[in-house]
Write an enzyme that holds these catalytic residues in place. Structure first.
Site, PDB file in Angstrom:
ATOM      1  N   ARG A 172     -47.988 -15.026 -69.202  1.00  0.00           N
ATOM      2  CA  ARG A 172     -46.857 -14.413 -68.486  1.00  0.00           C
ATOM      3  C   ARG A 172     -46.509 -13.017 -68.995  1.00  0.00           C
ATOM      4  O   ARG A 172     -45.347 -12.608 -68.966  1.00  0.00           O
ATOM      5  CB  ARG A 172     -45.596 -15.298 -68.551  1.00  0.00           C
ATOM      6  CG  ARG A 172     -45.769 -16.679 -67.983  1.00  0.00           C
ATOM      7  CD  ARG A 172     -45.965 -16.689 -66.469  1.00  0.00           C
ATOM      8  NE  ARG A 172     -46.220 -18.052 -66.035  1.00  0.00           N
ATOM      9  CZ  ARG A 172     -47.453 -18.594 -65.982  1.00  0.00           C
ATOM     10  NH1 ARG A 172     -48.523 -17.872 -66.253  1.00  0.00           N
ATOM     11  NH2 ARG A 172     -47.607 -19.836 -65.612  1.00  0.00           N
ATOM     12  N   SER A 221     -38.720 -20.265 -63.511  1.00  0.00           N
ATOM     13  CA  SER A 221     -38.531 -20.586 -64.928  1.00  0.00           C
ATOM     14  C   SER A 221     -37.957 -19.386 -65.670  1.00  0.00           C
ATOM     15  O   SER A 221     -38.498 -18.289 -65.592  1.00  0.00           O
ATOM     16  CB  SER A 221     -39.869 -20.975 -65.557  1.00  0.00           C
ATOM     17  OG  SER A 221     -40.287 -22.205 -65.014  1.00  0.00           O
ATOM     18  N   GLU A 291     -38.788 -15.419 -69.849  1.00  0.00           N
ATOM     19  CA  GLU A 291     -39.908 -14.960 -69.010  1.00  0.00           C
ATOM     20  C   GLU A 291     -39.382 -13.916 -68.027  1.00  0.00           C
ATOM     21  O   GLU A 291     -40.069 -12.960 -67.691  1.00  0.00           O
ATOM     22  CB  GLU A 291     -40.479 -16.163 -68.242  1.00  0.00           C
ATOM     23  CG  GLU A 291     -41.560 -15.801 -67.243  1.00  0.00           C
ATOM     24  CD  GLU A 291     -42.090 -17.018 -66.495  1.00  0.00           C
ATOM     25  OE1 GLU A 291     -42.264 -18.091 -67.105  1.00  0.00           O
ATOM     26  OE2 GLU A 291     -42.326 -16.874 -65.282  1.00  0.00           O
TER      27      GLU A 291
HETATM   28  C1  LIG Z   1     -38.421 -20.649 -57.015  1.00  0.00           C
HETATM   29  C2  LIG Z   1     -39.330 -19.839 -57.897  1.00  0.00           C
HETATM   30  C3  LIG Z   1     -40.507 -20.389 -58.361  1.00  0.00           C
HETATM   31  C4  LIG Z   1     -41.353 -19.650 -59.201  1.00  0.00           C
HETATM   32  N1  LIG Z   1     -42.523 -20.224 -59.622  1.00  0.00           N
HETATM   33  C5  LIG Z   1     -43.360 -19.508 -60.408  1.00  0.00           C
HETATM   34  C6  LIG Z   1     -44.608 -20.077 -60.856  1.00  0.00           C
HETATM   35  O1  LIG Z   1     -44.971 -21.188 -60.522  1.00  0.00           O
HETATM   36  N2  LIG Z   1     -45.397 -19.316 -61.661  1.00  0.00           N
HETATM   37  C7  LIG Z   1     -45.053 -18.060 -62.046  1.00  0.00           C
HETATM   38  O2  LIG Z   1     -45.821 -17.416 -62.789  1.00  0.00           O
HETATM   39  N3  LIG Z   1     -43.892 -17.497 -61.635  1.00  0.00           N
HETATM   40  C8  LIG Z   1     -43.050 -18.192 -60.828  1.00  0.00           C
HETATM   41  N4  LIG Z   1     -41.871 -17.620 -60.421  1.00  0.00           N
HETATM   42  C9  LIG Z   1     -41.511 -16.263 -60.900  1.00  0.00           C
HETATM   43  C10 LIG Z   1     -41.996 -15.108 -59.997  1.00  0.00           C
HETATM   44  O3  LIG Z   1     -42.167 -15.544 -58.666  1.00  0.00           O
HETATM   45  C11 LIG Z   1     -43.301 -14.510 -60.514  1.00  0.00           C
HETATM   46  O4  LIG Z   1     -43.152 -13.969 -61.806  1.00  0.00           O
HETATM   47  C12 LIG Z   1     -43.826 -13.396 -59.582  1.00  0.00           C
HETATM   48  O5  LIG Z   1     -45.093 -12.998 -60.019  1.00  0.00           O
HETATM   49  C13 LIG Z   1     -42.913 -12.179 -59.540  1.00  0.00           C
HETATM   50  O6  LIG Z   1     -43.344 -11.380 -58.459  1.00  0.00           O
HETATM   51  P1  LIG Z   1     -42.384 -10.323 -57.752  1.00  0.00           P
HETATM   52  O7  LIG Z   1     -43.214  -9.572 -56.789  1.00  0.00           O
HETATM   53  O8  LIG Z   1     -41.175 -11.005 -57.205  1.00  0.00           O
HETATM   54  O9  LIG Z   1     -42.002  -9.424 -59.001  1.00  0.00           O
HETATM   55  P2  LIG Z   1     -40.569  -8.816 -59.376  1.00  0.00           P
HETATM   56  O10 LIG Z   1     -39.634  -9.935 -59.720  1.00  0.00           O
HETATM   57  O11 LIG Z   1     -40.139  -7.867 -58.330  1.00  0.00           O
HETATM   58  O12 LIG Z   1     -40.938  -8.039 -60.720  1.00  0.00           O
HETATM   59  C14 LIG Z   1     -41.257  -8.765 -61.897  1.00  0.00           C
HETATM   60  C15 LIG Z   1     -41.767  -7.790 -62.963  1.00  0.00           C
HETATM   61  O13 LIG Z   1     -42.985  -7.214 -62.514  1.00  0.00           O
HETATM   62  C16 LIG Z   1     -42.864  -5.791 -62.458  1.00  0.00           C
HETATM   63  N5  LIG Z   1     -43.600  -5.322 -61.275  1.00  0.00           N
HETATM   64  C17 LIG Z   1     -43.426  -5.748 -59.987  1.00  0.00           C
HETATM   65  N6  LIG Z   1     -44.286  -5.110 -59.176  1.00  0.00           N
HETATM   66  C18 LIG Z   1     -45.004  -4.257 -59.959  1.00  0.00           C
HETATM   67  C19 LIG Z   1     -46.049  -3.311 -59.696  1.00  0.00           C
HETATM   68  N7  LIG Z   1     -46.518  -3.095 -58.455  1.00  0.00           N
HETATM   69  N8  LIG Z   1     -46.571  -2.623 -60.747  1.00  0.00           N
HETATM   70  C20 LIG Z   1     -46.103  -2.816 -62.004  1.00  0.00           C
HETATM   71  N9  LIG Z   1     -45.097  -3.689 -62.313  1.00  0.00           N
HETATM   72  C21 LIG Z   1     -44.563  -4.394 -61.293  1.00  0.00           C
HETATM   73  C22 LIG Z   1     -41.381  -5.521 -62.342  1.00  0.00           C
HETATM   74  O14 LIG Z   1     -41.049  -4.222 -62.810  1.00  0.00           O
HETATM   75  C23 LIG Z   1     -40.811  -6.621 -63.213  1.00  0.00           C
HETATM   76  O15 LIG Z   1     -40.900  -6.281 -64.577  1.00  0.00           O
HETATM   77  C24 LIG Z   1     -41.005 -18.331 -59.575  1.00  0.00           C
HETATM   78  C25 LIG Z   1     -39.828 -17.760 -59.078  1.00  0.00           C
HETATM   79  C26 LIG Z   1     -38.990 -18.499 -58.245  1.00  0.00           C
HETATM   80  C27 LIG Z   1     -37.748 -17.856 -57.708  1.00  0.00           C
END
Ligand SMILES: Cc1cc2nc3c(=O)[nH]c(=O)nc-3n(C[C@H](O)[C@H](O)[C@H](O)COP(=O)(O)OP(=O)(O)OC[C@H]3O[C@@H](n4cnc5c(N)ncnc54)[C@H](O)[C@@H]3O)c2cc1C
Length: 298
Positions: A172, A221, A291
């Site tokens: 992560r 999480s 995380e």
């Molecule tokens: C209900 C629920 C279930 C989930 N289940 C999981 C799971 O099973 N496994 C898991 O790993 N995660 C899970 N997550 C967490 C989340 O979905 C993941 O971490 C996902 O990868 C985040 O993607 P995002 O596009 O929403 O990123 P954001 O939340 O928008 O950003 C997260 C981080 O990534 C950085 N970032 C985003 N885009 C870029 C880019 N293009 N370049 C550089 N940095 C960037 C941001 O600056 C920030 O630091 C869950 C979340 C929820 C709400």
């Protein structure tokens, strides 16, 4: 404030003082001083080149792992979805997707093309960019196991072709070369039984619905699992399910989820995160590391 009017140099959308509660799955938090949604990759490159070199930048996808403190983000938030939404299959078994493509779409589109390996993406509610930045994973698979190459963008709008060896990838977490952000990735998949893979997606989504509070405002999480342990088990063992601060509450269903019951401030959520971590450390001797990414000013 920007030296030039940024709305005039882009085909995308620029807003000032944009509430980030609208763009994060916790539905809480302060405003971004500037918020930019590029129309496409060229538009993003032009915008980056024009932005003052000193301007802090935060790339986001769907904000599903992000808490912006109530005092807001003192810089420019760049949301790459839906603008960077192109994808294609190249050379038969490689799915090339821009950073704004949702993880669910990567899973679905791969399976439709008879490509397997990306099914675990189906229930992760984020984007390719967020998955690369977090090394998102589920059910024993992780994003970077599939990555063959990525494209990044730098502060001046320059694009770079990079290989997995250019990054330090862990559980992560991923260390990017300083001042670069993800704009696309090539995922190496393999040919297989598309129908069986579609069935696997259905099973994984059902499992998720049974185990996690879906449909409520959360960030998934909150804490990373310590080596050989589950954060949820430790939190539950300390009797913390249901603990609340203001509108934020530890989920009754999954102890590693914190739910916004509607009126939580970012401070409520961050305070609750701190209380959970302190209690687990006191009672179990393990310091849980968040995380979720917490940014901005109090
Ligand atoms: C209900 C629920 C279930 C989930 N289940 C999981 C799971 O099973 N496994 C898991 O790993 N995660 C899970 N997550 C967490 C989340 O979905 C993941 O971490 C996902 O990868 C985040 O993607 P995002 O596009 O929403 O990123 P954001 O939340 O928008 O950003 C997260 C981080 O990534 C950085 N970032 C985003 N885009 C870029 C880019 N293009 N370049 C550089 N940095 C960037 C941001 O600056 C920030 O630091 C869950 C979340 C929820 C709400």
């Amino acid at each position: 404030m920007h030296a030039i009017d940024m709305t005039e140099i882009t085909r995308g959308l620029v807003r000032y003082n944009e509430p980030m509660a609208k763009h994060t799955s916790w539905r809480a938090g302060g405003a971004a001083r500037c918020f930019f949604e590029p129309a496409d990759l060229d538009d993003l490159a032009v915008f980056m080149a024009q932005l003052s070199d000193r301007e802090p930048r935060l790339f986001i996808g769907l904000g599903s792992n992000l808490l912006v403190r109530d005092g807001g983000y003192p810089g420019t938030v760049i949301m790459v979805t839906p603008g960077l939404g192109e994808w294609s299959v190249i050379g038969g078994e490689v799915l090339r997707a821009q950073a704004g493509v949702t993880c669910a779409k990567v899973a679905r589109n791969s399976v439709r093309r008879g490509l397997v390996g990306a099914e675990f993406f189906a229930g992760i509610p984020g984007t390719v960019g967020g998955a690369l930045a977090m090394n998102a994973g589920a059910f024993g698979s992780e994003t970077w196991e599939l990555v063959e190459a990525v494209t990044t963008i730098d502060r001046a709008g320059g694009l770079h072709a990079r290989l997995p060896g250019d990054f330090r990838v862990g559980y992560r977490q991923v260390e990017c070369p300083a001042g670069e952000w993800f704009v696309a990735a090539d995922f190496r998949l393999h040919g297989g039984d598309g129908e069986a893979a579609a069935e696997r997606i259905r099973e994984l989504l059902e499992r998720r619905n049974r185990q996690q509070p879906t449909g409520l405002a959360s960030c998934g999480s909150v804490f990373r699992n310590p080596a050989g342990e589950h954060a949820a088990r430790l939190i539950e063992a300390c009797g913390l399910k249901g603990l609340s601060v203001g509108g934020a509450q530890v989920s009754d269903q999954h102890a590693n989820f914190i739910i916004n019951n509607g009126a939580a401030s970012a401070e409520d959520i961050e305070t609750l995160i701190g209380r959970v971590a302190e209690t687990v450390e006191r009672e179990c001797g393990i310091r849980l590391a968040p995380e979720v990414r917490i940014v901005g000013e109090r």
